[in-house]
Motif scaffolding. Structure first.
Motif, mmCIF file in Angstrom:
data_model
loop_
_atom_site.group_PDB
_atom_site.id
_atom_site.type_symbol
_atom_site.label_atom_id
_atom_site.label_comp_id
_atom_site.label_asym_id
_atom_site.label_seq_id
_atom_site.Cartn_x
_atom_site.Cartn_y
_atom_site.Cartn_z
ATOM 1 N N LEU A 172 0.831 -1.208 0.000
ATOM 2 C CA LEU A 172 0.000 0.000 0.000
ATOM 3 C C LEU A 172 0.864 1.257 0.000
ATOM 4 C CD1 LEU A 172 -2.901 1.082 0.134
ATOM 5 C CD2 LEU A 172 -2.768 0.876 2.622
ATOM 6 N N VAL A 173 1.866 1.300 0.862
ATOM 7 C CA VAL A 173 2.772 2.448 0.916
ATOM 8 C C VAL A 173 3.528 2.581 -0.403
ATOM 9 C CG1 VAL A 173 4.896 3.314 2.011
ATOM 10 C CG2 VAL A 173 3.000 2.495 3.428
ATOM 11 N N GLY A 174 3.995 1.460 -0.947
ATOM 12 C CA GLY A 174 4.719 1.499 -2.215
ATOM 13 C C GLY A 174 3.870 1.984 -3.375
ATOM 14 N N VAL A 175 2.664 1.460 -3.467
ATOM 15 C CA VAL A 175 1.756 1.835 -4.563
ATOM 16 C C VAL A 175 1.401 3.320 -4.491
ATOM 17 C CG1 VAL A 175 -0.666 1.567 -5.270
ATOM 18 C CG2 VAL A 175 0.772 -0.438 -5.011
ATOM 19 N N LEU A 176 1.004 3.772 -3.311
ATOM 20 C CA LEU A 176 0.632 5.184 -3.176
ATOM 21 C C LEU A 176 1.838 6.074 -3.441
ATOM 22 C CD1 LEU A 176 -1.469 7.329 -2.597
ATOM 23 C CD2 LEU A 176 -1.117 6.945 -0.152
ATOM 24 N N GLY A 177 2.996 5.691 -2.929
ATOM 25 C CA GLY A 177 4.209 6.474 -3.166
ATOM 26 C C GLY A 177 4.565 6.555 -4.636
ATOM 27 N N LEU A 178 4.511 5.417 -5.332
ATOM 28 C CA LEU A 178 4.823 5.405 -6.761
ATOM 29 C C LEU A 178 3.841 6.262 -7.558
ATOM 30 C CD1 LEU A 178 5.850 1.685 -7.360
ATOM 31 C CD2 LEU A 178 7.321 3.715 -7.472
ATOM 32 N N CYS A 179 2.567 6.188 -7.210
ATOM 33 C CA CYS A 179 1.568 7.000 -7.916
ATOM 34 C C CYS A 179 1.806 8.489 -7.671
ATOM 35 C CB CYS A 179 0.155 6.591 -7.504
ATOM 36 S SG CYS A 179 -0.361 5.003 -8.217
ATOM 37 N N LEU A 180 2.168 8.857 -6.459
ATOM 38 C CA LEU A 180 2.440 10.268 -6.175
ATOM 39 C C LEU A 180 3.695 10.751 -6.894
ATOM 40 C CD1 LEU A 180 1.485 10.448 -2.392
ATOM 41 C CD2 LEU A 180 0.232 11.418 -4.334
ATOM 42 N N VAL A 181 4.718 9.906 -6.969
ATOM 43 C CA VAL A 181 5.934 10.259 -7.708
ATOM 44 C C VAL A 181 5.616 10.397 -9.193
ATOM 45 C CG1 VAL A 181 8.192 9.378 -8.459
ATOM 46 C CG2 VAL A 181 7.566 9.320 -6.038
ATOM 47 N N ALA A 182 4.845 9.456 -9.738
ATOM 48 C CA ALA A 182 4.463 9.520 -11.156
ATOM 49 C C ALA A 182 3.644 10.776 -11.428
ATOM 50 C CB ALA A 182 3.681 8.270 -11.553
ATOM 51 N N GLU A 183 2.745 11.102 -10.511
ATOM 52 C CA GLU A 183 1.946 12.317 -10.682
ATOM 53 C C GLU A 183 2.851 13.552 -10.703
ATOM 54 O OE1 GLU A 183 -0.558 14.644 -7.505
ATOM 55 O OE2 GLU A 183 -1.793 13.053 -8.377
#
Length: 186
Positions: A157-168
């Motif tokens: 969960l932390v990884g997915v949300l972090g990756l999405c925020l970085v991609a954004e």
């Protein structure tokens, strides 16, 4: 978001400090930081601009009320659900979660992101597709919690949300701020 931090502290009280405890605590705090970033990573400034551009009409009053009351209720519900699951996960990192707790962790995060999307929608701000993807992927972590462990679900969960925020951030860097659209219902 303080509820999540408090949940980490309450869940850890009375437990012997171990690598397991530290790892879950760090991941719980990372999730809280990511949720904080969703709300305060520039969106507060966009919301302020949208409010300043609103005309004092009934429809815009309703849109502002929906954003700052109804959407925020979803934000709070998401935080409380995730915090409840975090409190349990602290002492039981390697245990699988029952469905309700796995749902509270993944679903609470998804509800928070949904509430934030509605907040932006009601104020006429642009939809953030990476955050929409993060909400769907947060729900997809529920089986990890029930079949693997609280730690596995929390880490993904932390990884997915972090990756999405970085991609954004990467896709919006250098992009001129879009003009604020007319709020929903106008």
């Amino acid at each position: 978001l303080g509820e999540s931090v408090v949940a980490v502290g309450i869940g850890a009280s009375g437990l012997e400090i171990s690598g397991e405890l530290l790892l879950v605590a760090v991941l719980g705090l990372a999730l809280s930081a990511e949720l904080w970033w969703v709300y305060f990573g520039g969106d507060d400034e966009e919301a302020e601009e949208a409010l300043l551009e609103m005309r004092p009409t009934r429809r815009e009053f309703i849109a502002a009320n929906a954003a700052y009351y109804w959407a925020h209720l979803l934000l709070l519900l998401g935080i409380v659900c995730a915090a409840a699951a975090l409190e349990h996960a602290i002492g039981h990192a390697f245990d699988s979660l029952d469905f309700a707790l796995a749902l509270a962790l993944g679903g609470g995060t998804a509800v928070y992101l949904l509430g934030h999307a509605l907040f932006r929608l009601f104020l006429g701000l642009r939809f953030r597709p990476w955050r929409g993807l993060a909400a769907v992927l947060a729900l997809a972590t529920i089986p990890l919690g029930t079949e693997a462990s609280a730690l596995a679900q929390l880490a993904v969960l932390v990884g997915v949300l972090g990756l999405c925020l970085v991609a954004e951030g990467a896709t919006t860097r250098g992009e001129a701020r879009a003009p604020v659209q007319t709020p929903v219902g106008s």
